[in-house]
Design a protein around this motif. Structure first.
Motif, PDB file in Angstrom:
ATOM      1  N   GLU A 169       0.876  -1.176   0.000  1.00  0.00           N
ATOM      2  CA  GLU A 169       0.000   0.000   0.000  1.00  0.00           C
ATOM      3  C   GLU A 169       0.915   1.228   0.000  1.00  0.00           C
ATOM      4  N   LYS A 185       3.378   0.384   2.948  1.00  0.00           N
ATOM      5  CA  LYS A 185       2.810  -0.409   4.044  1.00  0.00           C
ATOM      6  C   LYS A 185       2.591  -1.820   3.545  1.00  0.00           C
ATOM      7  N   ARG A 231      -2.828  12.356   4.422  1.00  0.00           N
ATOM      8  CA  ARG A 231      -2.165  11.134   3.950  1.00  0.00           C
ATOM      9  C   ARG A 231      -3.108  10.421   3.017  1.00  0.00           C
ATOM     10  N   ASP A 233      -3.822   7.122   1.006  1.00  0.00           N
ATOM     11  CA  ASP A 233      -3.448   5.701   0.959  1.00  0.00           C
ATOM     12  C   ASP A 233      -3.995   5.072  -0.323  1.00  0.00           C
ATOM     13  N   GLU A 246      -8.013   4.980   1.345  1.00  0.00           N
ATOM     14  CA  GLU A 246      -8.334   5.803   2.501  1.00  0.00           C
ATOM     15  C   GLU A 246      -7.659   7.167   2.359  1.00  0.00           C
TER      16      GLU A 246
HETATM   17 MG   LIG Z   1      -5.681   2.425   6.613  1.00  0.00          MG
END
Ligand SMILES: [Mg+2]
Ligand SMILES: Nc1ncnc2c1ncn2[C@@H]1O[C@H](COP(=O)(O)OP(=O)(O)O)[C@@H](O)[C@H]1O
Length: 277
Positions: A169, A185, A231, A233, A246
């Motif tokens: 991610e 991630k 942020r 994602d 997200e």
């Molecule tokens: Mg998340």
């Protein structure tokens, strides 16, 4: 100048980025300290700015958390942004605005036909109450769906986008609207693992692709303005192009330690905001 870094009682000193941020602020003549958001003794009006950072128990106490945010004179990101962003129904709005978002069924009555899928509540963080299910797991999947619906929660069902298993991610961090740095991630949801406990995943530095940067900028164009931090994602979608998983505007890990200069950039942005009243 005095800054509060809002955290929660479970993490009174903030996350691992807090010391670097506090040191960068101190180097700019600013006194910053971590304060749990529900600290009854805190003098919130005495701070030039409150920065929402690690208020991670808000998922269990959303109304109380938003009431606290709404009363603060100076909060970043601001209270209306937190109210919008702490419920993933904002993803629906972004999809309607043309942003590519992970395909999502909202409050479905039936389990989906997909061979591998994710069930999660719209108010969650750290993969809490989230699970990945296969077609062979209809019984526990049904129980999970029914429990969330019975709790009165908005439920999201998505195909498990398995390109995350190889690509990971991508978390793209923006400070004052400017791209700062990105992190990778590792995937969190294992097959057969059932409903997940709090899990942030393993992090490493990442260079975003041009396609990821372009999507992230589109996301931010469709999002509220005046953000101290954001942020974005992303994971590869069904056709391989990045899609939004997200948009974190409330309390994200910002992975400042993954990028030289990032803590300083956030400190500069905080100082700009606090001095401009
Ligand atoms: Mg998340
Ligand atoms: N549709 C999906 N496909 C693959 N992985 C997913 C999907 N939805 C969630 N995940 C995994 O679960 C984690 C948590 O889900 P996310 O939507 O980011 O919610 P939150 O971080 O707020 O709990 C993600 O970081 C990702 O590893």
């Amino acid at each position: 100048m005095k800054i509060a870094i809002a955290t929660f009682q479970g993490l009174p000193d903030g996350d691992e980025d807090a010391p670097a941020l506090i040191a960068e602020l101190a180097a700019r003549g600013v006194e910053a300290r971590t304060v749990p958001w529900d600290d009854a003794d805190a003098d919130w009006d005495g701070f030039d700015l409150v920065v929402a950072r690690n208020t991670w128990d808000y998922t269990e106490r959303l109304a109380e958390f938003l009431a606290w945010a709404g009363k603060l004179p100076r909060l970043a990101n601001r209270a209306e942004v937190l109210a919008w962003n702490t419920d993933k129904r904002y993803l629906r709005e972004l999809a309607e605005a043309g942003v590519p978002v992970v395909p999502t069924l909202w409050d479905p009555a039936e389990l989906p036909e997909w061979p591998d899928y994710v069930i999660k509540p719209a108010v969650s963080a750290g993969a809490r109450d989230t699970a990945r299910w296969s077609a062979a797991e209809a019984v526990p999947a049904r129980a999970h769906l029914d429990r969330l619906l019975a709790e009165g929660r908005t439920v999201m069902v998505q195909p498990y986008l398995d390109a995350i298993d190889t690509a990971g991610e991508s978390a793209l961090v923006f400070i004052d609207g400017e791209f700062s740095h990105a992190a990778r991630k590792e995937p969190i949801l294992r097959p057969g693992a059932g409903v997940s406990e709090l899990n942030g995943g393993t992090i490493s530095p990442r260079e975003p692709s041009q396609a990821e940067l372009a999507i992230a900028r589109r996301v931010l164009q469709a999002a509220p303005d005046g953000l101290l931090y954001a942020r974005v994602d992303l994971i590869p979608g069904p056709d391989g192009a990045p899609v939004l998983l997200e948009l974190e505007l409330s309390e994200p890990y910002l992975f400042l330690h993954q990028a030289p200069g990032a803590a300083g950039r956030l400190a500069d942005a905080i100082v700009r905001r606090s001095s401009s009243g």
